[in-house]
Design a protein around this motif. Structure first.
Motif, mmCIF file in Angstrom:
data_model
loop_
_atom_site.group_PDB
_atom_site.id
_atom_site.type_symbol
_atom_site.label_atom_id
_atom_site.label_comp_id
_atom_site.label_asym_id
_atom_site.label_seq_id
_atom_site.Cartn_x
_atom_site.Cartn_y
_atom_site.Cartn_z
ATOM 1 N N UNK A 42 0.830 -1.205 0.000
ATOM 2 C CA UNK A 42 0.000 0.000 0.000
ATOM 3 C C UNK A 42 0.866 1.258 0.000
ATOM 4 N N UNK A 43 1.909 1.241 0.788
ATOM 5 C CA UNK A 43 2.803 2.406 0.885
ATOM 6 C C UNK A 43 3.539 2.642 -0.433
ATOM 7 N N UNK A 44 3.973 1.584 -1.083
ATOM 8 C CA UNK A 44 4.639 1.723 -2.384
ATOM 9 C C UNK A 44 3.693 2.344 -3.399
ATOM 10 N N UNK A 45 2.443 1.939 -3.344
ATOM 11 C CA UNK A 45 1.441 2.503 -4.257
ATOM 12 C C UNK A 45 1.232 3.990 -3.956
ATOM 13 N N UNK A 46 1.123 4.348 -2.668
ATOM 14 C CA UNK A 46 0.967 5.749 -2.260
ATOM 15 C C UNK A 46 2.138 6.605 -2.742
ATOM 16 N N UNK A 47 3.327 6.034 -2.710
ATOM 17 C CA UNK A 47 4.532 6.767 -3.112
ATOM 18 C C UNK A 47 4.719 6.815 -4.629
ATOM 19 N N UNK A 48 3.823 6.144 -5.356
ATOM 20 C CA UNK A 48 3.915 6.136 -6.815
ATOM 21 C C UNK A 48 5.033 5.267 -7.355
ATOM 22 N N UNK A 49 5.446 4.270 -6.574
ATOM 23 C CA UNK A 49 6.549 3.413 -7.002
ATOM 24 C C UNK A 49 6.115 2.324 -7.975
ATOM 25 N N UNK A 50 4.851 1.966 -7.946
ATOM 26 C CA UNK A 50 4.346 0.974 -8.902
ATOM 27 C C UNK A 50 4.117 1.698 -10.226
ATOM 28 N N UNK A 51 4.322 1.132 -11.351
ATOM 29 C CA UNK A 51 4.654 -0.263 -11.619
ATOM 30 C C UNK A 51 6.150 -0.538 -11.732
ATOM 31 N N UNK A 52 6.998 0.387 -11.270
ATOM 32 C CA UNK A 52 8.442 0.184 -11.390
ATOM 33 C C UNK A 52 8.968 -0.880 -10.439
ATOM 34 N N UNK A 53 8.249 -1.090 -9.331
ATOM 35 C CA UNK A 53 8.686 -2.118 -8.388
ATOM 36 C C UNK A 53 7.567 -3.127 -8.196
ATOM 37 N N UNK A 54 7.937 -4.275 -7.685
ATOM 38 C CA UNK A 54 6.961 -5.338 -7.402
ATOM 39 C C UNK A 54 7.255 -5.873 -6.010
ATOM 40 N N UNK A 55 6.205 -5.985 -5.218
ATOM 41 C CA UNK A 55 6.324 -6.541 -3.874
ATOM 42 C C UNK A 55 5.492 -7.812 -3.840
ATOM 43 N N UNK A 56 6.163 -8.925 -3.607
ATOM 44 C CA UNK A 56 5.523 -10.237 -3.616
ATOM 45 C C UNK A 56 5.617 -10.922 -2.273
ATOM 46 N N UNK A 57 4.624 -11.782 -2.009
ATOM 47 C CA UNK A 57 4.744 -12.734 -0.908
ATOM 48 C C UNK A 57 5.652 -13.845 -1.384
ATOM 49 N N UNK A 58 6.425 -14.366 -0.465
ATOM 50 C CA UNK A 58 7.288 -15.504 -0.774
ATOM 51 C C UNK A 58 7.006 -16.595 0.238
ATOM 52 N N UNK A 59 7.193 -17.820 -0.203
ATOM 53 C CA UNK A 59 7.187 -18.926 0.739
ATOM 54 C C UNK A 59 8.444 -18.831 1.576
ATOM 55 N N UNK A 60 8.766 -19.869 2.264
ATOM 56 C CA UNK A 60 9.895 -19.863 3.184
ATOM 57 C C UNK A 60 11.193 -19.470 2.467
ATOM 58 N N UNK A 61 11.869 -18.484 3.028
ATOM 59 C CA UNK A 61 13.161 -18.048 2.508
ATOM 60 C C UNK A 61 14.314 -18.662 3.301
ATOM 61 N N UNK A 62 13.988 -19.580 4.216
ATOM 62 C CA UNK A 62 14.963 -20.348 5.004
ATOM 63 C C UNK A 62 15.815 -19.507 5.949
ATOM 64 N N UNK A 63 15.255 -18.391 6.407
ATOM 65 C CA UNK A 63 15.946 -17.600 7.437
ATOM 66 C C UNK A 63 14.937 -17.302 8.547
ATOM 67 N N UNK A 64 14.174 -18.330 8.886
ATOM 68 C CA UNK A 64 13.023 -18.240 9.790
ATOM 69 C C UNK A 64 13.357 -17.582 11.121
ATOM 70 N N UNK A 65 14.485 -17.946 11.696
ATOM 71 C CA UNK A 65 14.853 -17.446 13.012
ATOM 72 C C UNK A 65 15.119 -15.944 13.011
ATOM 73 N N UNK A 66 15.332 -15.378 11.843
ATOM 74 C CA UNK A 66 15.684 -13.965 11.718
ATOM 75 C C UNK A 66 14.504 -13.099 11.309
ATOM 76 N N UNK A 67 13.345 -13.697 11.163
ATOM 77 C CA UNK A 67 12.195 -13.044 10.563
ATOM 78 C C UNK A 67 11.466 -12.050 11.429
ATOM 79 N N UNK A 68 10.581 -11.338 10.739
ATOM 80 C CA UNK A 68 10.294 -11.495 9.329
ATOM 81 C C UNK A 68 11.470 -11.041 8.452
#
Length: 119
Positions: A42-68
């Motif tokens: 939502x913040x990226x959209x407010x700042x007008x950063x889309x469509x230049x950037x993409x923010x995606x959900x990812x499955x496990x990135x294998x750094x669970x203990x350091x998360x998010x």
């Protein structure tokens, strides 16, 4: 032949993996990654950063203990974050400004959770 032009100037992958309650490694979703990822979008959209950037959900990135955790490409910089203020700082400093938020950056050899920062 040279590389093609980047489709996105920044591609952000936010781990939203959820492990079962009580799992020894925990999970990013358990630590609040889903609402923070939604805020970042939502913040990226407010700042007008889309469509230049993409923010995606990812499955496990294998750094669970350091998360998010998140990783931003094309640089491949990893961050941990806990608040909307952290998200704002990452967007402004890294995505918009091309800098780094060193206090939130994860190093390749980092495996232990950080202590909570005193308020």
């Amino acid at each position: 032949m040279s590389d093609p032009t980047l489709f996105y100037t920044s591609h952000v992958f936010c781990c939203t993996n959820r492990r079962p309650d009580g799992h020894k490694r925990g999970s990013c979703a358990e630590r609040g990654s889903e609402p923070l990822r939604n805020y970042m979008k939502a913040r990226a959209k407010e700042l007008g950063l889309e469509p230049k950037i993409r923010i995606n959900s990812a499955g496990c990135l294998e750094r669970c203990e350091l998360g998010p955790t998140m990783v931003i490409y094309p640089e491949g910089i990893w961050y941990t974050y806990q608040t909307k203020e952290d998200i704002d700082e990452i967007l402004q400093t890294h995505v918009v400004g091309g800098g780094r938020v060193e206090r939130l950056m994860l190093q390749p050899n980092e495996t232990e959770p950080r202590s909570a920062t005193p308020v």
